[in-house]
Each structure stands twice: as structure tokens, then as C-alpha cells.
Design a protein around this motif. Structure first.
Motif, PDB file in Angstrom:
ATOM      1  N   LEU A 262      33.716  23.104 -14.457  1.00  0.00           N
ATOM      2  CA  LEU A 262      35.023  22.944 -14.523  1.00  0.00           C
ATOM      3  C   LEU A 262      35.627  22.688 -15.796  1.00  0.00           C
ATOM      4  O   LEU A 262      36.275  23.336 -16.522  1.00  0.00           O
ATOM      5  N   LYS A 263      34.931  21.720 -16.430  1.00  0.00           N
ATOM      6  CA  LYS A 263      35.356  21.229 -17.880  1.00  0.00           C
ATOM      7  C   LYS A 263      35.018  22.118 -18.768  1.00  0.00           C
ATOM      8  O   LYS A 263      35.775  22.490 -20.065  1.00  0.00           O
ATOM      9  N   SER A 264      33.744  22.926 -18.596  1.00  0.00           N
ATOM     10  CA  SER A 264      33.378  23.896 -19.406  1.00  0.00           C
ATOM     11  C   SER A 264      34.399  24.939 -19.712  1.00  0.00           C
ATOM     12  O   SER A 264      34.761  25.734 -20.661  1.00  0.00           O
ATOM     13  N   THR A 265      34.935  25.268 -18.414  1.00  0.00           N
ATOM     14  CA  THR A 265      35.904  26.370 -18.314  1.00  0.00           C
ATOM     15  C   THR A 265      37.198  26.122 -19.155  1.00  0.00           C
ATOM     16  O   THR A 265      37.645  26.907 -19.745  1.00  0.00           O
ATOM     17  N   ALA A 266      37.552  25.080 -19.225  1.00  0.00           N
ATOM     18  CA  ALA A 266      38.695  24.491 -20.356  1.00  0.00           C
ATOM     19  C   ALA A 266      38.319  24.632 -21.563  1.00  0.00           C
ATOM     20  O   ALA A 266      39.154  25.347 -22.525  1.00  0.00           O
ATOM     21  N   ARG A 267      37.213  24.471 -21.919  1.00  0.00           N
ATOM     22  CA  ARG A 267      36.698  24.583 -23.262  1.00  0.00           C
ATOM     23  C   ARG A 267      36.691  26.255 -23.589  1.00  0.00           C
ATOM     24  O   ARG A 267      37.004  26.704 -24.823  1.00  0.00           O
ATOM     25  N   GLN A 268      36.097  26.866 -22.836  1.00  0.00           N
ATOM     26  CA  GLN A 268      35.901  28.320 -22.927  1.00  0.00           C
ATOM     27  C   GLN A 268      37.317  28.999 -23.214  1.00  0.00           C
ATOM     28  O   GLN A 268      37.144  30.152 -23.767  1.00  0.00           O
ATOM     29  N   ILE A 269      38.052  28.399 -22.242  1.00  0.00           N
ATOM     30  CA  ILE A 269      39.410  29.115 -22.435  1.00  0.00           C
ATOM     31  C   ILE A 269      40.066  28.883 -23.885  1.00  0.00           C
ATOM     32  O   ILE A 269      40.647  29.603 -24.534  1.00  0.00           O
ATOM     33  N   LEU A 270      39.692  27.916 -24.272  1.00  0.00           N
ATOM     34  CA  LEU A 270      40.252  27.621 -26.152  1.00  0.00           C
ATOM     35  C   LEU A 270      39.417  28.543 -26.752  1.00  0.00           C
ATOM     36  O   LEU A 270      40.014  28.977 -27.864  1.00  0.00           O
ATOM     37  N   LEU A 271      38.009  28.638 -26.538  1.00  0.00           N
ATOM     38  CA  LEU A 271      37.416  29.564 -27.303  1.00  0.00           C
ATOM     39  C   LEU A 271      37.997  31.117 -26.975  1.00  0.00           C
ATOM     40  O   LEU A 271      37.891  31.698 -27.979  1.00  0.00           O
ATOM     41  N   GLN A 272      38.183  31.485 -26.066  1.00  0.00           N
ATOM     42  CA  GLN A 272      38.764  32.814 -25.697  1.00  0.00           C
ATOM     43  C   GLN A 272      40.075  33.031 -26.495  1.00  0.00           C
ATOM     44  O   GLN A 272      40.194  34.192 -27.256  1.00  0.00           O
ATOM     45  N   ARG A 273      40.814  32.224 -26.560  1.00  0.00           N
ATOM     46  CA  ARG A 273      42.112  32.031 -27.456  1.00  0.00           C
ATOM     47  C   ARG A 273      41.797  32.216 -28.629  1.00  0.00           C
ATOM     48  O   ARG A 273      42.663  33.053 -29.554  1.00  0.00           O
ATOM     49  N   ALA A 274      41.102  31.187 -29.316  1.00  0.00           N
ATOM     50  CA  ALA A 274      40.698  31.320 -30.783  1.00  0.00           C
ATOM     51  C   ALA A 274      40.249  32.864 -31.308  1.00  0.00           C
ATOM     52  O   ALA A 274      40.214  33.241 -32.302  1.00  0.00           O
ATOM     53  N   LEU A 275      39.533  33.024 -30.572  1.00  0.00           N
ATOM     54  CA  LEU A 275      38.902  34.485 -30.805  1.00  0.00           C
ATOM     55  C   LEU A 275      39.382  35.643 -30.105  1.00  0.00           C
ATOM     56  O   LEU A 275      38.965  36.928 -30.407  1.00  0.00           O
ATOM     57  N   ALA A 276      40.569  35.507 -29.680  1.00  0.00           N
ATOM     58  CA  ALA A 276      41.603  36.731 -29.214  1.00  0.00           C
ATOM     59  C   ALA A 276      40.814  37.423 -28.147  1.00  0.00           C
ATOM     60  O   ALA A 276      40.892  38.803 -28.270  1.00  0.00           O
TER      61      ALA A 276
END
Length: 273
Positions: free
Chosen positions: A211-225
Motif C-alpha cells: 500500500l505504501k509503495s502505491t503512494a510512492r508510485q503515484i508520485l512517480l506517475q505524476r512526475a513522468l506524466a
């Protein structure tokens, strides 16, 4: 969710035999894809060169097939996709989202204020190597670890399709996290995000320990559009002592259960009751 466009994935690591806990999560992923008349992909997450073995790749394919799980070929192998991850990493570096970290394992161990949960794979980073705000983006240097710079104190919220609303605060629940390793390989977080986007995954089904990795991955998705993904996290199976199942639980490996004469239906009943 548009069922006609549903694409899910199975993403085992070939570092050991699949066990009952894997089977429960993968069976759920398979059922979710079936319910949506969608596509299910199989991704071989073999980015740990010391522990990944071809015998485990062969075993996971054989065991999943025996269990009755079907996927759309070919198998996606992460070690063959390094250029994709490198391109994403370089974009993050050029936009100031990533920076080099020279901290040793000993340094990192000394920074841990309290034992981290078994639901997290990385302690909150102190920011020791983090550049000051406004510092120009760094140029790549080999033999370095690189971290993603999180937005301090931002709350990352999402609604899990199984467990409901979730929220984690950057800087409190997790810190700047590794995205590129000094052995010139991507971290789990970066490779996962790149693969999910490149293969058009619409829903990720995995264990609640991520679950916590999901929060990290959402940030990566945003940064990479990159496009957002839906998430469905499943409860973890635990042994009689309350310890979550892991690859060390050889007695509950699918291979062992098969050798003991259990049928696929028996195994499904084990994690469905």
C-alpha cells in the motif's frame, strides 16, 4: 472502469518458489480479469541478479498453469527492458526529481529512528544527501544510488478498490526513495511504474504490504506524466504464528502442495476459507 479495456498483471519475482500467499493474490488477479472480460499479463520481475534464477522462472510458469491461471503471452521479462527504465530515470534526473545519494548501508542503518514496519521495504530517509531547493538538476554519475525527491508533507490519497480510502504523508510515512541503483539497475518502484504504463495496465492487484509503495508510485506517475492506475490490494495470508507467508515457508510452496497430492481445487479452497 471500462471492462472492455481492462488489463491486469501478475508480477512474481523468480527468487524462490511461489507459495500459498502468492496463489491467493494471483488467483484474485485472474478472477478480476475474468470478471471484466479483460486481459491478464505475466511479468517476470527478475531485477535481482544475485537471487533470480531461471529454475524459479520455469517453476512459476508451471505452477501458475497447474493452478489454472491463464494469461496473454508473451511473458514480460524486466531484465530485457533496462533501456525503458533508464530513459524514465534520466527524465526524472533532468527535471530535478532525482538526486545522487552517497549514503552507505551503515549510514542508512544509523538514520532509522524506529524499526520499520513489515509492510514497508525502505526506512524513511533523513535527506542527508538531498540538494537544497533551487539547486540545478544533477548530471548522471555512475556507481551511485539515486533517490526520488518527494514533495514534503504532501498527502497522497487514493481509493483502493478492495480496502477503501488510503492516505500517506510524504516525509512522514515514507521519505525520498531509491529509483536507480549503483549497479545500474532500476529500483522496484521505478520499474513497476514504467512497466505498468508501457503495457497499459488499468488495475494492479497485489498484497496489502505494498500500500505504501502505491503512494510512492503515484508520485512517480505524476512526475513522468504517466496515466493513473486503479489498485486492488488483498489481505496477506499468515501462518499459524501470525507471520505473513514468505518464500521461506517451503511447506506451503505450491510445488510442495502439488507433490503432496493436493489438486488445484484443494489449493484454492485453502486460501478461500
Amino acid at each position: 472502469m471500462n471492462s472492455l479495456n481492462y488489463t491486469g498483471r501478475l508480477a512474481p519475482s523468480p527468487t524462490g518458489l511461489l507459495h500459498l500467499g502468492h496463489a491467493a493474490t494471483f488467483w484474485t488477479a485472474y478472477q478480476r480479469a475474468q470478471q471484466h472480460n479483460g486481459t491478464l499479463l505475466l511479468r517476470n520481475e527478475d531485477l535481482d541478479p544475485q537471487r533470480s534464477k531461471q529454475e524459479y522462472v520455469d517453476a512459476m510458469i508451471e505452477d501458475l498453469t497447474w493452478l489454472g491461471i491463464e494469461w496473454t503471452p508473451p511473458v514480460i521479462t524486466q531484465s530485457k527492458r533496462i533501456p525503458l527504465y533508464r530513459e524514465a530515470f534520466e527524465r526524472l534526473l533532468s527535471t530535478g526529481h532525482a538526486y545522487a545519494c552517497t549514503c552507505s548501508r551503515k549510514d542508512l542503518a544509523q538514520m532509522i529512528a524506529a524499526p520499520h514496519e513489515d509492510t514497508d521495504d525502505e526506512p524513511v530517509y533523513s535527506g542527508r544527501c538531498r540538494p537544497a531547493k533551487g539547486t540545478p538538476p544533477q548530471a548522471f554519475q555512475p556507481n551511485m544510488n539515486y533517490r526520488f525527491r518527494i514533495p514534503d508533507e504532501e498527502t497522497i490519497s487514493f481509493t483502493d478498490l478492495n480496502l477503501g480510502p488510503q492516505s500517506f504523508t510524504a516525509g512522514k510515512d515514507f521519505g525520498d526513495f531509491l529509483i536507480w541503483r549503483k549497479d545500474d539497475l532500476p529500483s522496484y518502484q521505478l520499474a513497476c511504474v514504467v512497466d505498468d504504463a508501457e503495457t497499459h495496465i488499468t488495475e494492479v492487484v497485489r498484497g496489502s504490504d505494498l500500500l505504501k509503495s502505491t503512494a510512492r508510485q503515484i508520485l512517480l506517475q505524476r512526475a513522468l506524466a504517466l496515466p493513473a492506475v486503479d489498485y486492488f490490494h488483498t489481505p496477506l495470508l499468515r501462518d499459524e504464528h501470525g507471520v505473513r507467508l514468505a518464500k521461506r515457508h517451503d511447506a506451503l510452496a505450491l510445488r510442495t502442495l502439488r507433490q503432496q497430492g493436493h489438486s488445484p481445487e484443494d489449493v484454492v479452497r485453502m486460501f478461500s476459507t
